[in-house]
Design an enzyme around this catalytic site. Structure first.
Site, PDB file in Angstrom:
ATOM      1  N   ASP A 250      -0.147  -0.354  -4.712  1.00 30.01           N
ATOM      2  CA  ASP A 250      -1.359  -0.074  -4.711  1.00 30.01           C
ATOM      3  C   ASP A 250      -1.653   1.277  -4.169  1.00 30.01           C
ATOM      4  O   ASP A 250      -1.407   1.371  -2.986  1.00 30.01           O
ATOM      5  CB  ASP A 250      -2.243  -1.262  -4.283  1.00 30.01           C
ATOM      6  CG  ASP A 250      -3.876  -0.776  -4.093  1.00 30.01           C
ATOM      7  OD1 ASP A 250      -4.133   0.087  -4.945  1.00 30.01           O
ATOM      8  OD2 ASP A 250      -4.718  -1.659  -3.455  1.00 30.01           O
TER       9      ASP A 250
ATOM     10  N   LYS B 177     -12.829  -8.103  -7.942  1.00 33.98           N
ATOM     11  CA  LYS B 177     -13.480  -8.354  -6.454  1.00 33.98           C
ATOM     12  C   LYS B 177     -14.885  -8.862  -6.513  1.00 33.98           C
ATOM     13  O   LYS B 177     -15.611  -8.434  -7.042  1.00 33.98           O
ATOM     14  CB  LYS B 177     -13.335  -7.361  -5.616  1.00 33.98           C
ATOM     15  CG  LYS B 177     -11.880  -6.732  -5.363  1.00 33.98           C
ATOM     16  CD  LYS B 177     -11.688  -5.568  -4.438  1.00 33.98           C
ATOM     17  CE  LYS B 177     -10.258  -5.311  -4.268  1.00 33.98           C
ATOM     18  NZ  LYS B 177     -10.123  -4.111  -3.246  1.00 33.98           N
TER      19      LYS B 177
ATOM     20  N   GLU C 173      -1.123  -0.677  -9.176  1.00 35.44           N
ATOM     21  CA  GLU C 173      -2.653  -0.562  -9.103  1.00 35.44           C
ATOM     22  C   GLU C 173      -3.304   0.654  -8.674  1.00 35.44           C
ATOM     23  O   GLU C 173      -2.863   1.480  -7.638  1.00 35.44           O
ATOM     24  CB  GLU C 173      -2.866  -1.539  -8.063  1.00 35.44           C
ATOM     25  CG  GLU C 173      -4.463  -1.805  -8.051  1.00 35.44           C
ATOM     26  CD  GLU C 173      -4.819  -2.904  -6.862  1.00 35.44           C
ATOM     27  OE1 GLU C 173      -5.833  -2.687  -6.264  1.00 35.44           O
ATOM     28  OE2 GLU C 173      -3.932  -3.910  -6.672  1.00 35.44           O
TER      29      GLU C 173
ATOM     30  N   ASP D 108      -8.573  -0.882 -10.364  1.00 35.93           N
ATOM     31  CA  ASP D 108      -9.126  -1.604  -9.291  1.00 35.93           C
ATOM     32  C   ASP D 108     -10.554  -0.821  -9.354  1.00 35.93           C
ATOM     33  O   ASP D 108     -11.782  -1.116  -9.610  1.00 35.93           O
ATOM     34  CB  ASP D 108      -8.344  -1.732  -8.006  1.00 35.93           C
ATOM     35  CG  ASP D 108      -9.376  -2.078  -6.697  1.00 35.93           C
ATOM     36  OD1 ASP D 108     -10.591  -2.685  -7.049  1.00 35.93           O
ATOM     37  OD2 ASP D 108      -8.859  -2.161  -5.723  1.00 35.93           O
TER      38      ASP D 108
ATOM     39  N   LYS E 211       0.907  -1.313   0.046  1.00 38.89           N
ATOM     40  CA  LYS E 211       0.078   0.003   0.086  1.00 38.89           C
ATOM     41  C   LYS E 211       0.649   1.273   0.075  1.00 38.89           C
ATOM     42  O   LYS E 211       1.880   1.201   0.813  1.00 38.89           O
ATOM     43  CB  LYS E 211      -0.880   0.126   1.230  1.00 38.89           C
ATOM     44  CG  LYS E 211      -2.134  -1.164   1.113  1.00 38.89           C
ATOM     45  CD  LYS E 211      -3.082  -0.662   0.253  1.00 38.89           C
ATOM     46  CE  LYS E 211      -3.963  -1.521   0.126  1.00 38.89           C
ATOM     47  NZ  LYS E 211      -5.243  -1.377  -0.836  1.00 38.89           N
TER      48      LYS E 211
END
Length: 325
Positions: free
Chosen positions: A139, A215, A165, A191, A108
């Site tokens: 991400d 997801k 991402e 995403d 992250k």
């Protein structure tokens, strides 16, 4: 598909609160509703800040997984990555140690209140821990503007990134960033531009990403997610929404149903919890997860039960979302 009665959903519903080992997405506890349908246990756990209309898609996914037979799977195990929250670089080895056998790590970055130097230090620590053979992806959750993203990718490029991402939030920004950094050979993954978009295919049509992060819950279930991947025509990585092991089993089923699966998936996130609804939890072993249904442990459901007011909040939310289906 006709939906089961609301009473059928509530009959077995349990609201749980899972403690996190490290703060993640701004929370220390992850709440979820789990309940049992004819096909097995399922989960409804949209993030608390999402409105009812967005959350209703998560409920559609939960009903589909609990009440309908799922697509045939093409593999019996799914390789997964470690997930490194926005921790200090010194904490990276302890985080990675929770993910047995994982040779890929998603890190992250762009955390509110932090600076690029924090991201660089964290990603460097991950690269050093995994060695040259490990795969490192980052991400940003849309946390950078266009110029910040371009600058950050240059700053992080030395760590041989597998992909970046959701560096920016809008499709237009992603498309322009993709154009700017294409020469660097670092793929861009989308995403939020898929799961939070009115049109999840817009990012593919715009040529704004090289792969999709999908997801199961936010996209309405395994079948709908498979349809989106097929229509987009891009490689896909299946990731979690910080689900319990029951929700993770939905994501693993999705990953196991994809015709092509070239990337390790972000489904090892039960390792971020200090306790989960099943014993053992659906956690990585030798870097992968098995495909199959998860049955919660009765004692863990009791131990992890949310306080009464949170239970009432979630069940009221579930009922409102049901009315929107």
């Amino acid at each position: 598909m006709s939906h089961p009665a609301l009473a059928d959903l509530l009959a077995s519903a349990r609201v749980v609160a899972l403690p996190l080992a490290t703060r993640f997405r701004g929370v220390d506890v992850r709440e979820a509703v789990v309940f049992e349908g004819p096909e097995g246990w399922t989960e409804f756990s949209p993030f608390t800040e999402y409105d009812d209309l967005e959350a209703a898609t998560w409920l559609a996914a939960a009903i589909d997984f609990g009440w309908r037979p799922q697509p045939a799977t093409l593999r019996d195990r799914v390789n997964v990555n470690a997930t490194v929250p926005a921790v200090a670089a010194a904490s990276v080895p302890d985080v990675l140690a929770r993910f047995d056998g994982c040779r890929t790590a998603k890190v992250k970055v762009a955390e509110p209140g932090q600076v690029l130097a924090d991201d660089v230090a964290r990603v460097r620590a991950v690269r050093e821990a995994l060695g040259p053979e490990g795969r490192v992806r980052v991400d940003a959750n849309g946390g950078w503007n266009l110029d910040e993203a371009e600058h950050a990718i240059h700053a992080l490029a030395e760590f041989d990134l597998e992909y970046v991402e959701q560096p920016c939030m809008s499709v237009d920004e992603l498309a322009e960033l993709h154009r700017r950094v294409k020469y660097m050979g670092i793929p861009i993954a989308a995403d939020e531009s898929v799961r939070k978009a009115a049109d999840p295919l817009a990012v593919a049509r715009a040529g704004a990403a090289d792969l999709l992060v999908i997801k199961a819950q936010p996209l309405g279930g395994v079948r709908r997610a498979l349809d989106i991947v097929a229509e987009a025509g891009l490689p896909a990585v299946v990731s979690s929404a910080l689900d319990t092991s029951i929700g993770l089993s939905m994501g693993v089923w999705l990953a196991a149903s994809l015709a092509e699966l070239d990337y390790d998936c972000g489904l090892g996130t039960s390792s971020l919890f200090t306790a989960d609804v099943s014993v053992p939890s659906l956690a990585p072993h030798d870097g992968s997860l098995p495909v199959g249904r998860v049955v919660p442990d009765a004692a863990m459901l009791d131990d992890l039960a949310a306080p009464a007011e949170r239970r009432e909040w979630w069940l009221a939310r579930l009922a409102r979302c049901y009315d929107l289906l």
